[in-house]
Design a protein around this motif. Structure first.
Motif, PDB file in Angstrom:
ATOM      1  N   UNK A 125      65.144  11.691  31.879  1.00 31.58           N
ATOM      2  CA  UNK A 125      65.130  10.336  32.420  1.00 31.58           C
ATOM      3  C   UNK A 125      63.833  10.075  33.173  1.00 31.58           C
ATOM      4  N   UNK A 126      63.398  11.059  33.978  1.00 33.49           N
ATOM      5  CA  UNK A 126      62.150  10.892  34.709  1.00 33.49           C
ATOM      6  C   UNK A 126      60.960  10.905  33.751  1.00 33.49           C
ATOM      7  N   UNK A 127      61.072  11.671  32.656  1.00 30.78           N
ATOM      8  CA  UNK A 127      59.985  11.663  31.662  1.00 30.78           C
ATOM      9  C   UNK A 127      59.814  10.270  31.060  1.00 30.78           C
ATOM     10  N   UNK A 128      60.913   9.615  30.759  1.00 30.85           N
ATOM     11  CA  UNK A 128      60.831   8.274  30.190  1.00 30.85           C
ATOM     12  C   UNK A 128      60.156   7.303  31.150  1.00 30.85           C
ATOM     13  N   UNK A 129      60.481   7.422  32.421  1.00 35.81           N
ATOM     14  CA  UNK A 129      59.824   6.576  33.430  1.00 35.81           C
ATOM     15  C   UNK A 129      58.345   6.915  33.515  1.00 35.81           C
ATOM     16  N   UNK A 130      58.033   8.208  33.524  1.00 36.34           N
ATOM     17  CA  UNK A 130      56.645   8.693  33.601  1.00 36.34           C
ATOM     18  C   UNK A 130      55.811   8.170  32.435  1.00 36.34           C
TER      19      UNK A 130
ATOM     20  N   UNK B 193      56.230   9.686  41.824  1.00 37.55           N
ATOM     21  CA  UNK B 193      57.391   9.251  41.055  1.00 37.55           C
ATOM     22  C   UNK B 193      58.652   9.991  41.502  1.00 37.55           C
ATOM     23  N   UNK B 194      58.511  11.286  41.777  1.00 33.47           N
ATOM     24  CA  UNK B 194      59.660  12.072  42.235  1.00 33.47           C
ATOM     25  C   UNK B 194      60.156  11.572  43.585  1.00 33.47           C
ATOM     26  N   UNK B 195      59.223  11.385  44.532  1.00 29.18           N
ATOM     27  CA  UNK B 195      59.610  10.987  45.885  1.00 29.18           C
ATOM     28  C   UNK B 195      60.205   9.585  45.935  1.00 29.18           C
ATOM     29  N   UNK B 196      59.804   8.732  44.992  1.00 28.32           N
ATOM     30  CA  UNK B 196      60.278   7.342  44.987  1.00 28.32           C
ATOM     31  C   UNK B 196      61.478   7.134  44.069  1.00 28.32           C
ATOM     32  N   UNK B 197      61.982   8.221  43.485  1.00 28.86           N
ATOM     33  CA  UNK B 197      63.081   8.075  42.539  1.00 28.86           C
ATOM     34  C   UNK B 197      62.663   7.344  41.281  1.00 28.86           C
ATOM     35  N   UNK B 198      61.389   7.526  40.882  1.00 32.53           N
ATOM     36  CA  UNK B 198      60.888   6.914  39.648  1.00 32.53           C
ATOM     37  C   UNK B 198      60.445   5.474  39.795  1.00 32.53           C
TER      38      UNK B 198
ATOM     39  N   UNK C 246      59.458  16.583  34.665  1.00 27.67           N
ATOM     40  CA  UNK C 246      59.621  15.638  33.555  1.00 27.67           C
ATOM     41  C   UNK C 246      59.902  16.381  32.244  1.00 27.67           C
ATOM     42  N   UNK C 247      60.435  17.607  32.354  1.00 27.30           N
ATOM     43  CA  UNK C 247      60.832  18.353  31.170  1.00 27.30           C
ATOM     44  C   UNK C 247      59.672  18.778  30.290  1.00 27.30           C
TER      45      UNK C 247
END
Length: 600
Positions: free
Chosen positions: A591-596, A411-416, A477-478
Motif C-alpha cells: 500500500x505504501x509502495x503504491x503511494x510512493x 511518507x512513513x511519518x505522515x502515513x503516506x 515499500x516492499x
C-alpha cells in the motif's frame, strides 16, 4: 594574458586613440559583444558604455566563478587589450591588479571600457579548465555565450540594470529565454541575471510548446543536422508533462528555454533559473539516445524548483569575487537528481525495474568511486576546492540516494500523506525566487515544518556520513536491497584497482593483486589496454576472459612507455547493490509502495 587577434585586426582595435566623442553616458551599463568568426574565431570584442562612476567604483571585476558551476573559472585569464576611454574618446590609464581585476585610474571620467576576451573552449589554460557548457565557444557557424565568460562589472554595480547587444553574422539565429527589444538590446536586472541567461547563436533549429501557462522553447545546434529541434521536443514532451504534474499542475516560471549543442564531444549540462544548456555528442536521435537526453533534461528542468525557488543567502547574494560553497548543495543537486528520475517513475515514463536499476548504479558509484566518509555537507562547503572536486560527482549519486530516503521517511511519518515532493512545494511557496532560506538554520527550519525525526536524519546522513539505511528504508515499500549476492561462479579479475583522470590522461591510484604483481605502480599512466590506446573499456570486460590468461597493459612511467602482461586472477562472481521488488511484501508495504509510486 591571452592574445588571439590577427595583426590587422589588432591594429584596427588600437585605432580608437583618435576616436570621435562618445555619446552621452547611458543610465544603464550598456554592453556590446561583437563576434566575427570569419576573421577571428578565437575571441570576442566587448565594449561597455558606462554611466558616471564614483571614485570608489574604480575596480572592474571579472568572475572568479559562477552559480551552479562549483568550479574556479578566473575569467580574467582570458582577457587581453583591456582599455578605458573618457567622454572624448581619449585613452585613460588602467592597471591589472590581479587575475580578475583591473583598476581604472580615473573612474569618474571613464565612459567606455573595451577589451578582448578569448573563448574558453579552444583556449589552453594551465589549470581549472572550464566545463564546456559553462564556457564560451565561437565557430564559423555558431557560438555559445555565457554571461560570466564575456562580461565583467565595476565593483558596486553587480546589481545595477544593464542592457546587452550582440553583433554576429547576419544569417545566424539567436536562442535564449531572453527577448530583445526593437533595437536588439536584451534588458537584464543586473549582472547575476546576465550570468543566468545563456545564449546560443548560429545555424539553429527551433520549436516550442506550452505547459499550462508556461511557454517552453527549444533551440538546437547540430553540427551535421542529425538532431532537429522538433523531433527532440517530441521525445521530451512526456517528461515535461510529468514535470508539470510533479509541480502540482503549474510550473513556477512563465517562460523556459532549452539550448542544445550537439557536436563531437559530450560535456554535460548547466542549469539556470529560466533555461538550461547542453553540450552533448551528436548521434542519430534513436529512442535510446533520446532517453539519455531526456534524463539529463529532467534534471536540469527541475532546477526551476531548486535553487530558483529554494536557495540560501550564498546563492541569493552570489560572490563572483571569492568562490563560496553552500552546505545545501545536497538540496540543489542531490534532490534535483532524485526528482528527475522519480517524476519519470511517477509519470509512467519508466518502469519500476528501470528505476531500481538507476538506484543500483548510484550505489555502485558511491561505494566504488568516492570516499564514503565524505559527508554531503562537507562536499557542499568544499565544492570549489580541488579536494571537493574529486568527490563532486557523488552529489548526484549519494545526494540523490539520500533525497530518496528522505522521501520515504517523510511518507512513513505522515502515513503516506506527505513526501519530499510535497515539502518542496511548500518550501517554494514559503520562500520563492526572492526570499532565501537560512544557510545556517535550514536543517532546523525543515525539521520544524515536518517531524522531529527528520533532524536526526539530517544529522546522520547529510551533516555526517553514516552508511545509508537502504535496506531498512526500501523495505518500507516492499523493495528488497541486497548489498551482495553470491553466485558461486569463478571469473577472471585484475584485483584491487583504482584509476582516475588527470587533465587528458588516466592514472593508477590503487594497485594490487595481479596488476601489482605485473609491476604496475601507483602514479603510472595507463596508455593502452590489449594494444588499444586511449580506450580502456576492455577493463570492464575482464570478467569475460579466462582466469590465468594474460592481458597486456601499456603504461607510462617518468615519460617512458612499457608494456606489462598481467596474469588474470580468479575470484567468485558476485552481484552487488541489487534492488528488486520483494515477492513476500506485506499488504501494508504494498500500500505504501503504491503511494510512493504515485505521489503526484
Amino acid at each position: 594574458m591571452f592574445s588571439f587577434i590577427r595583426p590587422l585586426a589588432l591594429a584596427a582595435l588600437l585605432a580608437p586613440a583618435v576616436a570621435p566623442v562618445l555619446a552621452k553616458a547611458p543610465r544603464e551599463l550598456t554592453y556590446t559583444v561583437s563576434m566575427d568568426p570569419a576573421t577571428n574565431s578565437n575571441a570576442f570584442q566587448v565594449k561597455l558604455a558606462l554611466p558616471k562612476l564614483k571614485k570608489e567604483q574604480s575596480i572592474y571585476q571579472f568572475a572568479a566563478t559562477a552559480p551552479g558551476t562549483y568550479q574556479v573559472m578566473d575569467m580574467g585569464r582570458y582577457v587581453s587589450n583591456f582599455q578605458a576611454f573618457d567622454a572624448k574618446g581619449k585613452p585613460l590609464e588602467v592597471k591589472q591588479l590581479s587575475t580578475n581585476q583591473w583598476q581604472l585610474s580615473q573612474p569618474d571620467k571613464t565612459r567606455e571600457i573595451r577589451y578582448t576576451i578569448a573563448e574558453t573552449w579552444d583556449t589552453p589554460v594551465k589549470e581549472h579548465n572550464i566545463y564546456r557548457m559553462c564556457g564560451s565557444s565561437l565557430e564559423t557557424d555558431h557560438a555559445l555565450l555565457n554571461g560570466q565568460t564575456l562580461l565583467g562589472y565595476p565593483q558596486g554595480m553587480q546589481d545595477k540594470p544593464l542592457r546587452l547587444k550582440l553583433e554576429y553574422p547576419s544569417g545566424w539565429k539567436a536562442g535564449s529565454v531572453l527577448v530583445p527589444d526593437k533595437e536588439g538590446y536584451y534588458h537584464l536586472q543586473g549582472y547575476d541575471h546576465a550570468v543566468d541567461s545563456p545564449i546560443l547563436l548560429g545555424r539553429l533549429t527551433e520549436t516550442a510548446t506550452k505547459l499550462g501557462t508556461t511557454d517552453v522553447a527549444l533551440y538546437c545546434y547540430s553540427a551535421t543536422d542529425k538532431v532537429q529541434a522538433a523531433p527532440l521536443l517530441g521525445y521530451m514532451q512526456k517528461m515535461l508533462n510529468a514535470a508539470q504534474a510533479f509541480f502540482g499542475g503549474q510550473l513556477p516560471v512563465q517562460r523556459y528555454a532549452f539550448l542544445y549543442h550537439f557536436a563531437d564531444r559530450s560535456a554535460g549540462a548547466w542549469e539556470h533559473s529560466y533555461s538550461s544548456e547542453y553540450v552533448l555528442n551528436e548521434t542519430e536521435l534513436t529512442p535510446e539516445a533520446a532517453q539519455n537526453v531526456v534524463d539529463i533534461a529532467a534534471h536540469e528542468f527541475f532546477h526551476v524548483m531548486t535553487p530558483l525557488n529554494i536557495h540560501s543567502e550564498v546563492i541569493e547574494h552570489f560572490n563572483f569575487v571569492q568562490p563560496t560553497g553552500s552546505e545545501h548543495l545536497w538540496l540543489y543537486e542531490g534532490t534535483t537528481e532524485w526528482a528527475s528520475h522519480m517524476m519519470q517513475l511517477r509519470g509512467g515514463l519508466v518502469g519500476l525495474d528501470d528505476y531500481l536499476s538507476t538506484l543500483h548504479d548510484k550505489v555502485t558509484y558511491d561505494r566504488t568511486r568516492t570516499d564514503t566518509t565524505y559527508s554531503l555537507s562537507r562536499l557542499g562547503l568544499n565544492s570549489f576546492s580541488d579536494e571537493g572536486q574529486r568527490q563532486y560527482g557523488n552529489i548526484y549519486q549519494r545526494g540523490a540516494l539520500t533525497a530518496g530516503l528522505l522521501d520515504l521517511r517523510l511518507l512513513e511519518l505522515s502515513g503516506g500523506k506527505r513526501g519530499l515532493r510535497d515539502v518542496l512545494l511548500e518550501l517554494a511557496k514559503q520562500y520563492g525566487p526572492n526570499k532565501p532560506i537560512s544557510e545556517k538554520n535550514f536543517f532546523q527550519d525543515f525539521t520544524k515544518m515536518t517531524y522531529p525525526e527528520i533532524g536526526d536524519f539530517f544529522a546522520r546522513y547529510v551533516q555526517q556520513a553514516e552508511s545509508l539505511p537502504l535496506q531498512e528504508y526500501y523495505a518500507k515499500v516492499g523493495i528488497r536491497y541486497e548489498p551482495i549476492r553470491h553466485t558461486g561462479q569463478q571469473i577472471a579479475t585484475l584485483g584491487a584497482l583504482g584509476l582516475a583522470p588527470r587533465e587528458t590522461s588516466v592514472y593508477f591510484t590503487k594497485v594490487g593483486g595481479p596488476v601489482q604483481a605485473a609491476g604496475v605502480q601507483v602514479g603510472d599512466q595507463l596508455v593502452a589496454v590489449d594494444g588499444v590506446r586511449n580506450d580502456f573499456t576492455a577493463l570492464r570486460r575482464v570478467a569475460s576472459r579466462t582466469p590465468g590468461s594474460e592481458l597486456p597493459l601499456t603504461i607510462s612511467r617518468n615519460g617512458q612507455e612499457q608494456t606489462v602482461r598481467v596474469k588474470l586472477g580468479s575470484t567468485e562472481a558476485v552481484q552487488r547493490y541489487l534492488f528488486s521488488p520483494d515477492p513476500s511484501a506485506t499488504p501494508a508495504q504494498l500500500a505504501l509502495r503504491q503511494i510512493w509510486m504515485k505521489n503526484l
